[in-house]
Design a protein around this motif. Structure first.
Motif, PDB file in Angstrom:
ATOM      1  N   PHE A  75     -39.254  62.127  15.293  1.00  0.00           N
ATOM      2  CA  PHE A  75     -40.424  61.651  14.596  1.00  0.00           C
ATOM      3  C   PHE A  75     -40.021  61.978  12.931  1.00  0.00           C
ATOM      4  CE2 PHE A  75     -44.640  63.097  13.092  1.00  0.00           C
ATOM      5  CZ  PHE A  75     -45.326  61.913  13.220  1.00  0.00           C
ATOM      6  N   SER A  76     -40.684  61.010  12.454  1.00  0.00           N
ATOM      7  CA  SER A  76     -40.112  61.066  10.877  1.00  0.00           C
ATOM      8  C   SER A  76     -41.481  60.738   9.928  1.00  0.00           C
ATOM      9  CB  SER A  76     -39.024  60.171  10.648  1.00  0.00           C
ATOM     10  OG  SER A  76     -38.648  60.453   9.194  1.00  0.00           O
ATOM     11  N   VAL A  77     -41.736  61.126   9.037  1.00  0.00           N
ATOM     12  CA  VAL A  77     -42.977  60.915   8.194  1.00  0.00           C
ATOM     13  C   VAL A  77     -42.480  60.616   6.672  1.00  0.00           C
ATOM     14  CG1 VAL A  77     -45.296  61.338   7.186  1.00  0.00           C
ATOM     15  CG2 VAL A  77     -44.493  61.830   9.640  1.00  0.00           C
ATOM     16  N   TYR A  78     -42.712  59.680   6.037  1.00  0.00           N
ATOM     17  CA  TYR A  78     -42.788  59.622   4.605  1.00  0.00           C
ATOM     18  C   TYR A  78     -44.097  59.475   3.937  1.00  0.00           C
ATOM     19  CZ  TYR A  78     -37.814  58.574   4.049  1.00  0.00           C
ATOM     20  OH  TYR A  78     -36.349  58.817   3.928  1.00  0.00           O
ATOM     21  N   TYR A  79     -44.481  60.277   3.015  1.00  0.00           N
ATOM     22  CA  TYR A  79     -45.324  60.590   2.227  1.00  0.00           C
ATOM     23  C   TYR A  79     -45.772  60.314   0.809  1.00  0.00           C
ATOM     24  CZ  TYR A  79     -49.828  62.987   0.612  1.00  0.00           C
ATOM     25  OH  TYR A  79     -51.053  63.410   0.063  1.00  0.00           O
ATOM     26  N   GLN A 396     -42.404  53.785  21.805  1.00  0.00           N
ATOM     27  CA  GLN A 396     -42.006  53.631  20.268  1.00  0.00           C
ATOM     28  C   GLN A 396     -43.400  53.242  19.382  1.00  0.00           C
ATOM     29  OE1 GLN A 396     -38.799  54.286  21.022  1.00  0.00           O
ATOM     30  NE2 GLN A 396     -39.108  53.712  22.778  1.00  0.00           N
ATOM     31  N   GLN A 397     -43.271  53.593  18.153  1.00  0.00           N
ATOM     32  CA  GLN A 397     -44.352  53.331  17.205  1.00  0.00           C
ATOM     33  C   GLN A 397     -44.029  53.712  15.852  1.00  0.00           C
ATOM     34  OE1 GLN A 397     -46.881  51.640  17.560  1.00  0.00           O
ATOM     35  NE2 GLN A 397     -48.891  52.326  16.588  1.00  0.00           N
ATOM     36  N   CYS A 398     -44.255  52.634  15.108  1.00  0.00           N
ATOM     37  CA  CYS A 398     -43.960  52.540  13.795  1.00  0.00           C
ATOM     38  C   CYS A 398     -45.079  51.791  12.744  1.00  0.00           C
ATOM     39  CB  CYS A 398     -42.472  51.712  13.481  1.00  0.00           C
ATOM     40  SG  CYS A 398     -41.253  52.197  14.649  1.00  0.00           S
ATOM     41  N   VAL A 399     -45.573  52.777  11.890  1.00  0.00           N
ATOM     42  CA  VAL A 399     -46.537  52.361  11.079  1.00  0.00           C
ATOM     43  C   VAL A 399     -46.518  52.547   9.643  1.00  0.00           C
ATOM     44  CG1 VAL A 399     -48.320  52.299  13.090  1.00  0.00           C
ATOM     45  CG2 VAL A 399     -48.091  54.366  11.916  1.00  0.00           C
ATOM     46  N   ALA A 400     -47.618  51.936   9.054  1.00  0.00           N
ATOM     47  CA  ALA A 400     -47.922  52.190   7.499  1.00  0.00           C
ATOM     48  C   ALA A 400     -49.236  52.516   7.052  1.00  0.00           C
ATOM     49  CB  ALA A 400     -47.260  51.152   6.797  1.00  0.00           C
ATOM     50  N   LYS A 405     -50.755  56.579   1.919  1.00  0.00           N
ATOM     51  CA  LYS A 405     -49.365  56.413   1.460  1.00  0.00           C
ATOM     52  C   LYS A 405     -48.480  57.098   2.481  1.00  0.00           C
ATOM     53  CE  LYS A 405     -49.824  55.660  -3.312  1.00  0.00           C
ATOM     54  NZ  LYS A 405     -51.122  55.076  -3.411  1.00  0.00           N
ATOM     55  N   LEU A 406     -48.628  56.725   3.745  1.00  0.00           N
ATOM     56  CA  LEU A 406     -47.797  57.287   4.713  1.00  0.00           C
ATOM     57  C   LEU A 406     -47.184  56.194   5.569  1.00  0.00           C
ATOM     58  CD1 LEU A 406     -50.487  59.688   6.716  1.00  0.00           C
ATOM     59  CD2 LEU A 406     -48.329  60.382   5.683  1.00  0.00           C
ATOM     60  N   GLY A 407     -45.868  56.550   5.759  1.00  0.00           N
ATOM     61  CA  GLY A 407     -44.948  55.956   6.658  1.00  0.00           C
ATOM     62  C   GLY A 407     -44.598  56.714   7.841  1.00  0.00           C
ATOM     63  N   ILE A 408     -45.045  56.270   9.231  1.00  0.00           N
ATOM     64  CA  ILE A 408     -44.769  57.073  10.428  1.00  0.00           C
ATOM     65  C   ILE A 408     -44.056  56.296  11.409  1.00  0.00           C
ATOM     66  CG2 ILE A 408     -45.940  58.531  12.096  1.00  0.00           C
ATOM     67  CD1 ILE A 408     -48.532  58.564  10.047  1.00  0.00           C
ATOM     68  N   ALA A 409     -42.922  57.109  11.817  1.00  0.00           N
ATOM     69  CA  ALA A 409     -42.179  56.460  13.033  1.00  0.00           C
ATOM     70  C   ALA A 409     -41.946  57.302  13.920  1.00  0.00           C
ATOM     71  CB  ALA A 409     -40.748  55.708  12.521  1.00  0.00           C
ATOM     72  N   TYR A 410     -42.213  57.075  15.214  1.00  0.00           N
ATOM     73  CA  TYR A 410     -41.720  57.921  16.645  1.00  0.00           C
ATOM     74  C   TYR A 410     -40.784  57.035  17.518  1.00  0.00           C
ATOM     75  CZ  TYR A 410     -41.882  60.268  21.188  1.00  0.00           C
ATOM     76  OH  TYR A 410     -41.712  60.682  22.163  1.00  0.00           O
TER      77      TYR A 410
END
Length: 445
Positions: A75-79, A396-400, A405-410
């Motif tokens: 699981f990763s997040v860009y903020y 799987q899930q990848c969203v903006a 201003k979030l990029g989230i991926a599992y």
């Protein structure tokens, strides 16, 4: 006589004993993995200050069985352009007790479609493609059997009626782009184009790649275009067509693939969306049976274990990468299409148009649930905010989220029954992430 009876009994009982032994072995292996995980720290990675609750929940999910012991996840997040969550845990391969490592990759299935949509938007950004132009304008052979008025936007938004092809597509067809192009061009729509949308589960990326090849000056496939224009310049560890030498980094798929040796209640979905899809599948109230039948090899998840299958370019459903890479892509998009430093990935206007031009959700002709797409991206609502991205089979899930201003991926190698962004493993982590962001925003400067 006794010897004959003994031999006959052994022959008749062999299948039964094999099943019992395999079931027992599977049960013992599963519970040994649970014990083993609890004897060691099950997760690794890092979080930025303020996101500690996400790391705690990720670890707890492995300890309390929300994350299954037979696989691994990340699981990763860009903020606001910076990486704030980067976590991984579990096993990349339970058979040899190989732990999930920092660079472990997994198949992201239909989340690959979001990557394909990005490539098409980049062509629009460069003036090489127009969403509202017909596909046949760029690809004359496409104008067959009622497809001459299909626009690029209709194709990307699953409104073209091309969810299934006239002839079945096998892995062999993916090796010959010219033959594949002819097969796709000759296929008629399953319903009148523009009269509704239906998920192009296995054909979406194939049509995108053929269209891209005809407008790209270098005539690259979508997988090659992504590698050259996104993966390498932006350091995105996602592959559409995995080089054979990188297979050692790919987690072994588990879960439903282990049936009947590893049966668990976790394979029974607990949400309305999944049951609506199952009901439509059982009753034949949608096009899903035809879609799966014509997809042949691409619909057989077990085949994605083979390196030769992973090496094939299938931008619909067989991208392979890390959660970190997917979160980075969507983090850039959520930040207006540009990293904190470096060249722009996509113009701010095109990013804004994804949500601005979206219509309301409606009933999908293939999966028989309400879905919504805009310029190739699936749309989601979360915590009162609007997201775009893409879901993938198995959780799987990848969203903006441009608002935050979030990029989230599992991503996970444990294939769950959830495939529409509704996996409880992801949803719990996403909810914790939004709470952390709001808590940070509420703090005085």
């Amino acid at each position: 006589m006794i010897s004959y009876l003994q031999q006959l009994t052994a022959v008749l009982m062999a299948p039964v004993m094999s099943l019992l032994n395999n079931t027992l072995v599977g049960w013992l292996a599963k519970h040994f993995c649970i014990w083993w995980q609890r004897k060691r720290p099950p997760t690794q990675g890092s979080v930025a200050p303020g996101f500690e609750p996400v790391a705690a929940l990720f670890r707890k999910n492995f300890e309390n069985g929300v994350e299954q012991s037979t696989g691994g996840s990340a699981f990763s997040v860009y903020y606001k352009g910076s990486k704030v969550v980067d976590l991984w845990g579990g096993f990349a391969d339970t058979t040899v007790r190989q732990l999930w490592e920092e660079d472990t990759m997994t198949v992201i299935f239909s989340a690959t479609k979001g990557i394909a949509a990005l490539c098409m938007s980049m062509l629009v950004d460069r003036g090489q493609l127009d969403f509202d132009q017909t596909v046949a304008f760029y690809w004359p052979e496409f104008a067959q059997r009622g497809k001459e008025k299909i626009t690029v936007r209709m194709l990307l938004n699953h409104e073209a009626g091309l969810a299934a092809t006239a002839q079945p597509i096998s892995f062999k067809d993916l090796k010959d782009q010219d033959a594949l192009g002819r097969l796709l061009a000759e296929s008629p729509p399953c319903w009148p184009p523009g009269t509704g949308h239906g998920y192009h589960a296995f054909t979406f990326g194939l049509y995108c790649s053929q269209l891209l090849m005809r407008v790209d000056p270098q005539r690259r496939t979508l997988g090659q275009f992504f590698k050259d224009e996104v993966a390498e310049p932006f350091d995105i560890d996602i592959h559409i067509g995995l080089p054979l030498e990188l297979n050692y980094r790919v987690a072994r798929l588990t879960g439903i693939l282990d049936f009947p040796y590893s049966v668990s209640l976790s394979y029974i979905p607990r949400d309305v969306v999944s049951w609506l899809f199952i009901w439509a599948f059982v009753t034949g109230r949608s096009f899903i049976h035809e879609v799966i039948q014509k997809a042949t090899d691409m619909a057989m998840i077990r085949k994605m274990i083979k390196p030769q299958a992973r090496a094939l370019e299938n931008p619909s459903s067989s991208g392979i990468g890390t959660a970190r890479a997917a979160a980075k892509v969507y983090g850039i998009l959520a930040n207006g299409g540009q990293p904190l430093q470096g060249q722009r990935l996509l113009s701010k206007k095109l990013v804004e148009d994804i949500l601005a031009e979206a219509g309301p959700p409606s009933l999908d002709k293939v999966v028989a649930i309400e879905t919504n797409f805009s310029n190739g991206y699936a749309l989601f609502d979360c915590e009162g905010s609007r997201q775009f991205g893409h879901h993938g089979a198995g959780g799987q899930q990848c969203v903006a989220d441009p608002q935050y201003k979030l990029g989230i991926a599992y991503v996970s190698s444990h294939f769950s029954p959830y495939g529409f962004g509704n996996d409880p493993r992801f949803l719990s982590l996403q909810k914790a992430t939004y709470k952390c962001v709001r808590d940070l925003q509420a703090k005085p400067l």
